[in-house]
Design a protein around this motif. Structure first.
Motif, PDB file in Angstrom:
ATOM      1  N   VAL A   1       3.176   7.470   0.191  1.00 29.67           N
ATOM      2  CA  VAL A   1       3.244   6.348  -0.744  1.00 29.67           C
ATOM      3  C   VAL A   1       3.241   6.887  -2.175  1.00 29.67           C
ATOM      4  N   ALA A   2       3.538   6.020  -3.137  1.00 27.49           N
ATOM      5  CA  ALA A   2       3.639   6.445  -4.536  1.00 27.49           C
ATOM      6  C   ALA A   2       2.330   7.042  -5.061  1.00 27.49           C
ATOM      7  N   PHE A   3       1.194   6.487  -4.670  1.00 26.36           N
ATOM      8  CA  PHE A   3      -0.121   6.993  -5.086  1.00 26.36           C
ATOM      9  C   PHE A   3      -0.877   7.390  -3.809  1.00 26.36           C
ATOM     10  N   PRO A   4      -0.642   8.622  -3.302  1.00 22.22           N
ATOM     11  CA  PRO A   4      -1.158   9.026  -1.980  1.00 22.22           C
ATOM     12  C   PRO A   4      -2.685   8.997  -1.877  1.00 22.22           C
ATOM     13  N   PHE A   5      -3.158   8.623  -0.689  1.00 19.86           N
ATOM     14  CA  PHE A   5      -4.591   8.581  -0.443  1.00 19.86           C
ATOM     15  C   PHE A   5      -4.868   8.779   1.041  1.00 19.86           C
ATOM     16  N   THR A   6      -6.125   9.111   1.336  1.00 20.77           N
ATOM     17  CA  THR A   6      -6.596   9.224   2.712  1.00 20.77           C
ATOM     18  C   THR A   6      -7.741   8.245   2.869  1.00 20.77           C
TER      19      THR A   6
END
Length: 184
Positions: free
Chosen positions: A73-78
């Motif tokens: 995604v545009a603002f990667p996260f876990t």
């Protein structure tokens, strides 16, 4: 006869209107699908047990029942929707344990947002409890604006707003109340 033609005309107009109505409905649903983007994780893991090492020494152990990775995604996260149990090790092997009901780690900012019954316990017996806590991985710094309870050998204090180093050596608290022993 004129009455029959009138009813036939009404039936014809109704049939046309119903056809037009259903035609617009299905077209509208197709337009909705065009604007819909599916938000699914690029990685999904159960029963996670991660170990981070540096120069052959274990620095962090993370255990979680569920991990979702949104790396594309545009603002990667876990995301850890079922919580985490993390043990941090300092250079001397002392541990600090962090638990929460939910966690999300943002890759670009290196900020971890811990939520729901957040508890930190150091090997020295210092303990912090709050409902939300952020951890800045780059600076190894915790902070929150939420209410907290802090307990150590000197006593227990409650307050709202605190920030501290991961080893509890530096603690800055705001709006604090409680009973604490003082050397003064």
């Amino acid at each position: 006869m004129i009455l029959q033609k009138k009813y036939k005309l009404i039936y014809l107009v109704m049939a046309f209107a119903v056809t037009l109505f259903f035609g617009c409905e299905s077209n509208f649903k197709e337009v909705q699908k065009i604007n819909f983007t599916e938000f699914t994780p690029s990685g999904d893991a159960d029963k996670v047990n991660l170990k981070y090492t540096d120069s052959g020494l274990i620095k962090v152990v993370l255990i979680s029942p569920k991990m979702l990775d949104f790396a594309t995604v545009a603002f990667p996260f876990t995301e850890f929707p079922k919580g985490i149990d993390v043990t941090l090790y300092d250079d001397k092997g002392k541990t600090t344990r962090v638990t929460s009901n939910y966690a999300i780690s943002y890759k670009q900012t290196s900020i971890i947002d811990l939520q729901g019954k957040v508890k930190i316990l150091s090997e020295d017996g210092q303990q912090l409890e709050t409902e939300q806590l952020y951890f800045d991985q780059k600076n190894e710094w915790f902070y929150t604006e939420k209410k907290f309870k802090f307990t150590d050998q000197k006593g227990t204090s409650n307050g709202q707003g605190i920030d501290f180093s991961k080893d509890f050596k530096i603690i800055n608290s705001q709006r604090i109340m409680g009973e604490i022993e003082s050397s003064e």
